[in-house]
Design a protein around this motif. Structure first.
Motif, PDB file in Angstrom:
ATOM      1  N   GLY A   1       8.820  -2.276   6.900  1.00  0.00           N
ATOM      2  CA  GLY A   1       9.625  -3.090   7.137  1.00  0.00           C
ATOM      3  C   GLY A   1       9.887  -4.715   6.451  1.00  0.00           C
ATOM      4  O   GLY A   1      10.363  -5.403   6.008  1.00  0.00           O
ATOM      5  N   ARG A   2       9.248  -3.572   4.478  1.00  0.00           N
ATOM      6  CA  ARG A   2       9.646  -5.160   3.259  1.00  0.00           C
ATOM      7  C   ARG A   2      10.227  -3.758   3.018  1.00  0.00           C
ATOM      8  O   ARG A   2       8.794  -2.751   2.797  1.00  0.00           O
ATOM      9  CB  ARG A   2       8.450  -5.302   3.788  1.00  0.00           C
ATOM     10  CG  ARG A   2       7.003  -4.658   2.974  1.00  0.00           C
ATOM     11  CD  ARG A   2       5.533  -5.220   2.969  1.00  0.00           C
ATOM     12  NE  ARG A   2       5.154  -4.522   1.524  1.00  0.00           N
ATOM     13  CZ  ARG A   2       4.435  -3.513   2.410  1.00  0.00           C
ATOM     14  NH1 ARG A   2       4.272  -3.082   3.663  1.00  0.00           N
ATOM     15  NH2 ARG A   2       3.283  -2.923   1.623  1.00  0.00           N
ATOM     16  N   ALA A   3      10.275  -4.292   1.951  1.00  0.00           N
ATOM     17  CA  ALA A   3      11.337  -3.422   0.742  1.00  0.00           C
ATOM     18  C   ALA A   3      10.208  -3.308  -0.886  1.00  0.00           C
ATOM     19  O   ALA A   3       9.200  -4.305  -0.395  1.00  0.00           O
ATOM     20  CB  ALA A   3      12.149  -4.335  -0.067  1.00  0.00           C
ATOM     21  N   ALA A   4       9.523  -1.384  -1.097  1.00  0.00           N
ATOM     22  CA  ALA A   4       8.480  -2.076  -1.611  1.00  0.00           C
ATOM     23  C   ALA A   4       8.565  -0.262  -2.596  1.00  0.00           C
ATOM     24  O   ALA A   4      10.009   0.056  -2.362  1.00  0.00           O
ATOM     25  CB  ALA A   4       7.048  -1.368  -1.106  1.00  0.00           C
ATOM     26  N   LEU A   5       7.907  -0.133  -3.453  1.00  0.00           N
ATOM     27  CA  LEU A   5       8.207   1.095  -4.608  1.00  0.00           C
ATOM     28  C   LEU A   5       7.204   1.961  -3.729  1.00  0.00           C
ATOM     29  O   LEU A   5       6.234   2.128  -3.495  1.00  0.00           O
ATOM     30  CB  LEU A   5       7.751   1.386  -5.782  1.00  0.00           C
ATOM     31  CG  LEU A   5       8.684   0.195  -6.688  1.00  0.00           C
ATOM     32  CD1 LEU A   5       8.404  -0.125  -7.900  1.00  0.00           C
ATOM     33  CD2 LEU A   5      10.075   0.465  -5.967  1.00  0.00           C
ATOM     34  N   ALA A   6       7.221   2.920  -3.146  1.00  0.00           N
ATOM     35  CA  ALA A   6       6.679   4.069  -2.573  1.00  0.00           C
ATOM     36  C   ALA A   6       5.850   4.663  -3.338  1.00  0.00           C
ATOM     37  O   ALA A   6       4.758   5.274  -3.140  1.00  0.00           O
ATOM     38  CB  ALA A   6       8.174   5.584  -2.076  1.00  0.00           C
ATOM     39  N   CYS A   7       6.121   5.311  -4.794  1.00  0.00           N
ATOM     40  CA  CYS A   7       5.307   5.443  -6.375  1.00  0.00           C
ATOM     41  C   CYS A   7       4.495   4.777  -6.001  1.00  0.00           C
ATOM     42  O   CYS A   7       3.052   4.516  -6.807  1.00  0.00           O
ATOM     43  CB  CYS A   7       5.861   5.645  -6.648  1.00  0.00           C
ATOM     44  SG  CYS A   7       6.921   4.634  -7.970  1.00  0.00           S
ATOM     45  N   GLN A   8       4.187   2.905  -5.825  1.00  0.00           N
ATOM     46  CA  GLN A   8       2.829   1.889  -5.583  1.00  0.00           C
ATOM     47  C   GLN A   8       2.138   1.772  -4.304  1.00  0.00           C
ATOM     48  O   GLN A   8       1.497   1.706  -4.955  1.00  0.00           O
ATOM     49  CB  GLN A   8       3.574   0.694  -6.517  1.00  0.00           C
ATOM     50  CG  GLN A   8       3.074   0.112  -6.529  1.00  0.00           C
ATOM     51  CD  GLN A   8       3.448  -1.686  -6.746  1.00  0.00           C
ATOM     52  OE1 GLN A   8       4.363  -1.443  -6.135  1.00  0.00           O
ATOM     53  NE2 GLN A   8       3.628  -1.893  -8.139  1.00  0.00           N
ATOM     54  N   GLN A   9       2.783   1.998  -3.318  1.00  0.00           N
ATOM     55  CA  GLN A   9       2.227   1.578  -1.789  1.00  0.00           C
ATOM     56  C   GLN A   9       1.590   3.300  -1.498  1.00  0.00           C
ATOM     57  O   GLN A   9       1.350   4.141  -1.744  1.00  0.00           O
ATOM     58  CB  GLN A   9       3.406   1.351  -0.911  1.00  0.00           C
ATOM     59  CG  GLN A   9       3.520   0.478  -1.166  1.00  0.00           C
ATOM     60  CD  GLN A   9       3.042  -0.470  -1.926  1.00  0.00           C
ATOM     61  OE1 GLN A   9       3.176  -1.707  -2.603  1.00  0.00           O
ATOM     62  NE2 GLN A   9       2.575  -2.060  -0.970  1.00  0.00           N
ATOM     63  N   HIS A  10       0.384   3.170  -1.439  1.00  0.00           N
ATOM     64  CA  HIS A  10      -1.218   3.642  -0.395  1.00  0.00           C
ATOM     65  C   HIS A  10      -0.974   3.595   0.952  1.00  0.00           C
ATOM     66  O   HIS A  10      -1.074   2.630   1.168  1.00  0.00           O
ATOM     67  CB  HIS A  10      -2.737   3.327  -1.710  1.00  0.00           C
ATOM     68  CG  HIS A  10      -2.172   4.013  -3.031  1.00  0.00           C
ATOM     69  ND1 HIS A  10      -1.530   2.565  -3.692  1.00  0.00           N
ATOM     70  CD2 HIS A  10      -2.492   4.470  -4.273  1.00  0.00           C
ATOM     71  CE1 HIS A  10      -1.657   3.754  -5.105  1.00  0.00           C
ATOM     72  NE2 HIS A  10      -2.202   4.571  -5.066  1.00  0.00           N
ATOM     73  N   VAL A  11      -1.486   5.055   1.139  1.00  0.00           N
ATOM     74  CA  VAL A  11      -1.292   4.834   2.591  1.00  0.00           C
ATOM     75  C   VAL A  11      -2.387   4.194   3.063  1.00  0.00           C
ATOM     76  O   VAL A  11      -2.096   3.233   4.268  1.00  0.00           O
ATOM     77  CB  VAL A  11      -1.928   6.347   3.013  1.00  0.00           C
ATOM     78  CG1 VAL A  11      -2.581   6.402   4.683  1.00  0.00           C
ATOM     79  CG2 VAL A  11      -1.035   7.490   2.778  1.00  0.00           C
ATOM     80  N   GLU A  12      -3.495   4.193   2.166  1.00  0.00           N
ATOM     81  CA  GLU A  12      -4.887   3.170   3.060  1.00  0.00           C
ATOM     82  C   GLU A  12      -4.191   1.335   3.206  1.00  0.00           C
ATOM     83  O   GLU A  12      -4.480   1.001   3.574  1.00  0.00           O
ATOM     84  CB  GLU A  12      -6.126   2.596   1.963  1.00  0.00           C
ATOM     85  CG  GLU A  12      -5.479   3.236   0.918  1.00  0.00           C
ATOM     86  CD  GLU A  12      -7.233   2.738  -0.097  1.00  0.00           C
ATOM     87  OE1 GLU A  12      -8.180   3.001   0.778  1.00  0.00           O
ATOM     88  OE2 GLU A  12      -7.132   2.522  -1.453  1.00  0.00           O
TER      89      GLU A  12
END
Length: 328
Positions: free
Chosen positions: A66-77
């Protein structure tokens, strides 16, 4: 660990749909790692952008939970929260405020068009470098660091409420860039740039919702940049200048401060007349207040009297101190 990825799929003009993919992954994996795994092992038609994989290029911006983010920066945990209704589910969709081309890929052209509206380059006069180096002090350069960190990923643009309701709003990314140039000692168009953003498509279109600061992956804090730009614009209108001689956005701000200073809070009877109608000097503005006024009268909500706040003296002293310190 088993994680469910719910991904918005869309091939315009068809409607969007959610598709679930179950993936065996580790808590330390990035969202981009997982998208790659889904594409390579489960569905090769899944479309998304990527490039550097190191939070530099901004290509992989998308909405994650639900929020904008960089997929390469965000981790599953980071995206799995025990208090969620589905603690093993991660929802991924395309960025907002931009047309979807396919799945998680959006058309960035409106984003670039809005950026170009602030002429995001040091002015021609500033680029005429003399024989010696064009010097900046460390303090002057340090002031530009935050805005210079923008990688133009579009996260702030995606989650901007003002852009969603006002297509003419230039966007937080563009205003951050505009402020960076206003603060740049090499640029010779400071006054022109400030005047260009003194309108509802510029700084006064911002709703100050804080979303841009929240989602920015690089710490640019676009809202802080917009606030600084506003201060530069307000400095062009000294407090001695009558509010009737300034634009409506400036009048809104100055009238608000004046009314709060005089009564501790806003006298709503005077606010609309002074801001929208400009004390009767704006007939169209005055007429626009009539429907609202009649509805308020009909519902018994029109304030016929105004009672000053018991803390008016304290509020007045605070405002005066702020003005003396030059912080208003």
């Amino acid at each position: 660990m088993q994680v469910e990825f719910q991904i918005f799929r869309q091939l315009p003009p068809g409607p969007p749909r959610l598709q679930s993919f179950w993936l065996e992954t580790s808590p330390s994996a990035t969202i981009l790692d997982c998208l790659n795994q889904i594409k390579w092992e489960q569905d090769g038609s899944l479309a998304f952008r990527k490039n550097c994989r190191n939070t530099i290029c901004g290509s992989c911006a998308m909405r994650i939970n639900g929020r904008a983010a960089l997929a390469c920066q965000q981790h599953v945990e980071e995206e799995l929260q025990p208090n969620r209704p589905h603690p093993t589910r991660i929802t991924i969709g395309p960025m907002g405020n931009l047309p979807v081309l396919r799945d998680l890929v959006v058309d960035m052209q409106p984003f670039w068009n809005d950026l170009s509206r602030v002429d995001p380059f040091v002015s021609t006069a500033g680029r005429r470098i003399p024989e010696r180096e064009f010097l900046q002090s460390p303090a002057e350069r340090d002031h530009l660091n935050a805005a210079s960190g923008c990688i133009l990923c579009g996260a702030c643009y995606s989650d901007c409420n003002a852009k969603e309701v006002n297509p003419e709003f230039v966007g937080p990314h563009a205003l951050a860039k505009a402020n960076r140039l206003v603060q740049d000692s090499r640029d010779s168009r400071r006054e022109e740039r400030l005047q260009a953003q003194d309108n509802l498509s510029g700084v006064w279109g911002c709703t100050r919702c804080w979303n841009c600061n929240t989602v920015c992956p690089m710490g640019v804090a676009p809202l802080d940049q917009i606030t600084e730009l506003k201060q530069g614009i307000l400095a062009r209108y000294p407090n001695e200048k009558p509010v009737s001689e300034v634009s409506r956005p400036i009048r809104h701000r100055k009238t608000l401060v004046q009314l709060v200073r005089s009564g501790g809070w806003v006298d709503e009877r005077r606010f609309g007349l002074q801001v929208v109608a400009n004390q009767g000097r704006d007939p169209k503005g005055l007429l626009s207040l009539a429907p609202l006024g009649l509805r308020m009268l009909g519902k018994g909500k029109f304030p016929f009297r105004f009672k000053a706040s018991s803390g008016t003296a304290t509020v007045r002293r605070l405002i005066d101190v702020v003005r003396q310190e030059g912080l208003e």
